[in-house]
Design a protein around this motif. Structure first.
Motif, short mmCIF file in Angstrom:
data_model
loop_
_atom_site.label_atom_id
_atom_site.label_comp_id
_atom_site.label_asym_id
_atom_site.label_seq_id
_atom_site.Cartn_x
_atom_site.Cartn_y
_atom_site.Cartn_z
N GLY A 23 11.01 -12.29 -37.52
CA GLY A 23 10.30 -12.92 -38.62
C GLY A 23 9.11 -13.76 -38.25
N PHE A 24 8.75 -13.80 -36.97
CA PHE A 24 7.56 -14.55 -36.57
C PHE A 24 6.31 -13.73 -36.88
CE2 PHE A 24 10.84 -16.32 -33.63
CZ PHE A 24 10.85 -17.60 -34.16
N GLY A 25 5.36 -14.33 -37.57
CA GLY A 25 4.18 -13.59 -38.02
C GLY A 25 3.11 -13.42 -36.96
N ALA A 26 3.16 -14.22 -35.93
CA ALA A 26 2.19 -14.09 -34.83
C ALA A 26 2.87 -14.53 -33.55
CB ALA A 26 0.96 -14.94 -35.10
N VAL A 27 2.53 -13.85 -32.45
CA VAL A 27 3.16 -14.12 -31.15
C VAL A 27 2.08 -14.01 -30.08
CG1 VAL A 27 5.04 -13.57 -29.58
CG2 VAL A 27 5.22 -12.93 -32.01
N GLY A 28 2.07 -14.96 -29.15
CA GLY A 28 1.12 -14.90 -28.05
C GLY A 28 1.72 -15.49 -26.78
N PHE A 29 1.08 -15.22 -25.66
CA PHE A 29 1.59 -15.65 -24.35
C PHE A 29 0.47 -16.35 -23.58
CE2 PHE A 29 3.67 -11.82 -25.79
CZ PHE A 29 5.02 -12.17 -25.74
N ALA A 30 0.82 -17.47 -22.97
CA ALA A 30 -0.17 -18.25 -22.23
C ALA A 30 0.45 -18.83 -20.97
CB ALA A 30 -0.70 -19.38 -23.11
N PRO A 31 -0.36 -19.03 -19.94
CA PRO A 31 0.15 -19.72 -18.75
C PRO A 31 0.41 -21.19 -19.10
CG PRO A 31 -2.21 -19.37 -18.57
CD PRO A 31 -1.77 -18.62 -19.79
N ALA A 32 1.46 -21.75 -18.52
CA ALA A 32 1.84 -23.13 -18.84
C ALA A 32 1.19 -24.10 -17.85
CB ALA A 32 3.36 -23.26 -18.82
N HIS A 33 -0.13 -24.02 -17.73
CA HIS A 33 -0.79 -24.93 -16.80
C HIS A 33 -1.18 -26.22 -17.52
CE1 HIS A 33 -4.54 -23.79 -18.67
NE2 HIS A 33 -4.44 -22.55 -18.26
N ALA A 34 -1.76 -27.13 -16.79
CA ALA A 34 -2.06 -28.45 -17.31
C ALA A 34 -2.99 -28.38 -18.52
CB ALA A 34 -2.70 -29.30 -16.22
N SER A 35 -2.83 -29.35 -19.42
CA SER A 35 -3.63 -29.41 -20.63
C SER A 35 -5.09 -29.72 -20.30
CB SER A 35 -3.08 -30.48 -21.57
OG SER A 35 -3.98 -30.71 -22.64
N ALA A 36 -5.98 -29.06 -21.03
CA ALA A 36 -7.41 -29.36 -20.90
C ALA A 36 -7.77 -30.62 -21.67
CB ALA A 36 -8.24 -28.18 -21.42
N TYR A 37 -6.85 -31.09 -22.51
CA TYR A 37 -7.13 -32.25 -23.36
C TYR A 37 -6.31 -33.48 -22.95
CZ TYR A 37 -9.17 -28.64 -26.34
OH TYR A 37 -9.93 -27.61 -26.82
N GLY A 38 -5.79 -33.47 -21.74
CA GLY A 38 -4.96 -34.59 -21.29
C GLY A 38 -5.69 -35.93 -21.34
N ASP A 39 -6.93 -35.95 -20.84
CA ASP A 39 -7.69 -37.20 -20.84
C ASP A 39 -8.04 -37.62 -22.26
OD1 ASP A 39 -7.56 -37.27 -18.11
OD2 ASP A 39 -9.58 -36.44 -17.79
N ALA A 40 -8.39 -36.65 -23.10
CA ALA A 40 -8.72 -36.97 -24.49
C ALA A 40 -7.51 -37.53 -25.22
CB ALA A 40 -9.23 -35.71 -25.20
N TYR A 41 -6.35 -36.98 -24.93
CA TYR A 41 -5.12 -37.48 -25.55
C TYR A 41 -4.85 -38.91 -25.10
CZ TYR A 41 -0.22 -37.77 -26.95
OH TYR A 41 0.96 -38.17 -27.52
N ALA A 42 -5.02 -39.18 -23.82
CA ALA A 42 -4.79 -40.54 -23.31
C ALA A 42 -5.76 -41.53 -23.94
CB ALA A 42 -4.94 -40.55 -21.79
N ARG A 43 -7.01 -41.12 -24.15
CA ARG A 43 -7.99 -42.01 -24.79
C ARG A 43 -7.60 -42.27 -26.24
NH1 ARG A 43 -11.68 -38.81 -21.83
NH2 ARG A 43 -12.09 -37.52 -23.67
N TRP A 44 -7.11 -41.24 -26.92
CA TRP A 44 -6.69 -41.37 -28.31
C TRP A 44 -5.56 -42.40 -28.43
CZ3 TRP A 44 -2.14 -39.55 -30.96
CH2 TRP A 44 -2.25 -39.49 -32.35
N ILE A 45 -4.63 -42.32 -27.50
CA ILE A 45 -3.52 -43.28 -27.48
C ILE A 45 -4.06 -44.68 -27.18
CG2 ILE A 45 -1.47 -44.01 -26.21
CD1 ILE A 45 -0.91 -41.69 -28.07
N ALA A 46 -4.96 -44.78 -26.21
CA ALA A 46 -5.50 -46.08 -25.82
C ALA A 46 -6.24 -46.75 -26.97
CB ALA A 46 -6.43 -45.93 -24.62
N GLU A 47 -6.84 -45.94 -27.84
CA GLU A 47 -7.55 -46.48 -29.00
C GLU A 47 -6.61 -46.86 -30.14
OE1 GLU A 47 -10.83 -43.94 -30.21
OE2 GLU A 47 -11.17 -43.38 -28.12
N GLY A 48 -5.31 -46.56 -29.97
CA GLY A 48 -4.33 -46.94 -30.98
C GLY A 48 -4.31 -46.06 -32.20
N MET A 49 -4.93 -44.88 -32.13
CA MET A 49 -5.03 -44.03 -33.30
C MET A 49 -3.72 -43.35 -33.68
SD MET A 49 -8.80 -42.33 -33.22
CE MET A 49 -10.27 -43.35 -33.12
N HIS A 50 -2.70 -43.49 -32.84
CA HIS A 50 -1.39 -42.94 -33.16
C HIS A 50 -0.60 -43.85 -34.07
CE1 HIS A 50 -0.89 -45.73 -29.88
NE2 HIS A 50 0.42 -45.71 -30.01
N GLY A 51 -1.12 -45.03 -34.35
CA GLY A 51 -0.45 -45.95 -35.26
C GLY A 51 0.91 -46.38 -34.75
#
Length: 388
Positions: A23-51
């Motif tokens: 029943g899954f409408g779309a399926v894909g496969f990706a390598p589980a390597h490090a996130s390209a957005y790790g630094d951006a995520y850390a900055r988002w947290i540092a700015e307190g935008m996660h509430g």
């Protein structure tokens, strides 16, 4: 027993076929390597935008989102699945009727977390039994996984300016799930092109200004503290007074940034029965819900995502919507809510009565003012009476 001598491509093809059968409408496969957005995520947290979503900011959670192998030791591949959940409003007049509440489409029936998690676990068991021995873990929004990045890496779509994964000519009404596995697979080409182009319809349409465009890494930015979904679900305390009028009659979640997205003109109704709107969840009466008891709440929302807000959170939201409606018809229900056992409900009911401003509304506020002990609720009553 696992099938012998299959190529990586054959393994991936078999998994894709099985996932679609489930029943899954779309399926894909990706390598589980490090996130390209790790630094951006850390900055988002540092700015307190996660509430108040402290679970997003824990040191271990940030590390796991940066590197899937921290989450699942030995993780090498991600199987990413998607299920479409779009359903049109049964009554097109509901969004424009301020006496009725709007529940986000994803929350109008069963909790998708349970349904998808069960199927993903079954899919992982099937892989282990029929194809190759694997270790791993399935996730549906509950783990420290950047699902949309993995989905884009697996070729399922692009990371839209509205922060959603958007699939070409299929839109963004998708639930995502992931299985992290410790085995190599044949991977799909990542979805590299951003089809949002210069369109900023979602940014312009967001009533609270929560969408902030893209950061230097290309990731869409959102101030969760201003998002209606956050305010009506994740926020446990009072909704900031300046944001209450902007919420309108949206009482659980928000679809505005999806509703205005041009790509969602291609969205087709879900064929999954569990995602069809339950009776009473497509445009409910705000007045009726304002008087809901705990017993009625528990019975009505059994197996529903709405239970996440708890009764006090939902009635807080309903009170705000009634205040935005501003009709004297809402005064009796709000006057009853002024005596609710939950201060959160009483305070927002007081604000709503202040917005309505009739003599009956003011009488209800003055009557409660005489006996109210909670300092914050007394403040809301004072504001409602124009004394704060």
């Amino acid at each position: 027993m696992p099938t012998q001598a299959l190529s990586l491509q054959q393994v991936s093809d078999r998994i894709r076929q099985k996932a679609r059968e489930m029943g899954f409408g779309a399926v894909g496969f990706a390598p589980a390597h490090a996130s390209a957005y790790g630094d951006a995520y850390a900055r988002w947290i540092a700015e307190g935008m996660h509430g108040e979503m402290a679970y997003l900011a824990r040191e271990d959670a940030v590390a796991k989102r940066r590197e899937p192998a921290v989450l699942v030791p030995g993780a090498r591949s991600a199987v990413v699945v998607a299920m479409e959940y779009f359903n049109a409003d049964a009554d097109p007049a509901v969004p424009g009727d301020p006496s009725r509440g709007i529940v986000a489409r994803y929350a109008r029936n069963h909790d998708y977390h349970d349904l998808m998690k069960e199927r993903l676990i079954a899919l992982q068991d099937w892989i282990n039994t029929e194809l190759l021995p694997v270790r791993g873990r399935a996730y549906v929004d509950t783990g420290a996984v950047l699902e949309r990045e993995l989905a884009s890496r697996a070729g399922l779509g692009w990371f839209g300016r509205n922060t959603m994964l958007i699939q070409p000519r299929r839109g963004s009404y998708w639930f995502l799930g992931t299985i992290l596995l410790d085995a190599e697979l044949a991977y799909d080409a990542p979805f590299a092109r951003d089809h949002c182009g210069t369109c900023a319809a979602c940014v312009s349409a967001c009533p609270t200004g929560a969408l902030l465009g893209r950061d230097e890494a290309g990731a869409p930015r959102m101030d969760a503290r201003r998002c209606i979904s956050y305010l009506t679900i994740e926020l446990r305390g009072p909704i900031p007074r300046d944001l209450r009028p902007m919420i309108g009659n949206r009482i659980y979640g928000c679809d505005i940034c999806q509703e205005v997205c041009p790509w969602n003109r291609f969205a087709t109704p879900s064929s999954e029965e569990a995602f069809l709107a339950r009776e009473g969840l497509d445009g409910p009466s705000l007045i009726e819900w304002m008087t809901m008891t705990q017993e009625e709440f528990s019975a009505r929302f059994k197996g529903s995502p709405i239970k996440r807000a708890k009764r006090r959170g939902l009635l807080r939201n309903v009170a705000v919507a009634l205040g935005n409606w501003g009709s004297p018809e809402a005064v009796p229900a709000l006057a009853i809510a002024l005596h609710d056992e939950e201060p959160l409900v009483r305070g927002h009911a007081a604000w709503a009565l202040g917005r309505i401003g009739t003599e009956a509304a003011r009488q209800a506020l003055r009557g409660r003012e005489e006996v109210e002990q909670d300092a914050w609720v007394r403040e809301e009553i004072a504001v409602g009476l124009g004394e704060g």
